[in-house]
Design a protein around this motif. Structure first.
Motif, PDB file in Angstrom:
ATOM      1  N   ARG A   5       1.403   8.471  -4.010  1.00  0.00           N
ATOM      2  CA  ARG A   5       1.304   7.577  -2.848  1.00  0.00           C
ATOM      3  C   ARG A   5       0.232   6.521  -3.061  1.00  0.00           C
ATOM      4  N   GLU A   6      -0.917   6.930  -3.613  1.00  0.00           N
ATOM      5  CA  GLU A   6      -2.013   5.982  -3.833  1.00  0.00           C
ATOM      6  C   GLU A   6      -1.634   4.933  -4.877  1.00  0.00           C
ATOM      7  N   ILE A   7      -0.953   5.336  -5.931  1.00  0.00           N
ATOM      8  CA  ILE A   7      -0.505   4.396  -6.962  1.00  0.00           C
ATOM      9  C   ILE A   7       0.449   3.370  -6.345  1.00  0.00           C
ATOM     10  N   LEU A   8       1.405   3.839  -5.558  1.00  0.00           N
ATOM     11  CA  LEU A   8       2.343   2.919  -4.909  1.00  0.00           C
ATOM     12  C   LEU A   8       1.624   1.996  -3.936  1.00  0.00           C
ATOM     13  N   LEU A  30       1.461  -2.103  -4.474  1.00  0.00           N
ATOM     14  CA  LEU A  30       2.295  -2.925  -3.610  1.00  0.00           C
ATOM     15  C   LEU A  30       1.532  -3.683  -2.537  1.00  0.00           C
ATOM     16  N   GLN A  31       0.298  -3.319  -2.287  1.00  0.00           N
ATOM     17  CA  GLN A  31      -0.487  -4.077  -1.327  1.00  0.00           C
ATOM     18  C   GLN A  31      -0.959  -5.351  -1.988  1.00  0.00           C
ATOM     19  N   ARG A  32      -0.855  -6.431  -1.281  1.00  0.00           N
ATOM     20  CA  ARG A  32      -1.292  -7.714  -1.833  1.00  0.00           C
ATOM     21  C   ARG A  32      -2.474  -8.211  -1.033  1.00  0.00           C
TER      22      ARG A  32
END
Length: 70
Positions: free
Chosen positions: A34-37, A41-43
């Motif tokens: 979850r942390e990797i995603l 994906l957060q910009r």
């Protein structure tokens, strides 16, 4: 709304690397995933182009960058 995500056919070396990274961070492989995603994906918020230009350092005169100089 929370969604379940299933990822199939992951290479064993990738799954092992995920587990090792999770252990290094003291969390489960699922939490690490979850942390990797989240981080991928957060910009960051975009700054207006004018602000970017205004914050550029002064590095010389326009003529200093003229490719047609002798």
């Amino acid at each position: 709304m929370a969604t379940n995500l299933i990822v199939r056919n992951i290479d064993e070396d990738i799954a092992l690397a995920l587990k090792q990274r999770a252990a290094a961070h003291g969390r489960s492989a699922e939490a690490e995933h979850r942390e990797i995603l989240r981080s991928a994906l957060q910009r960051p918020p975009r700054r207006p182009f004018g602000e970017v230009l205004a914050n550029m350092p002064n590095v010389g005169e326009d003529a200093d960058f003229d490719a047609r100089q002798g």
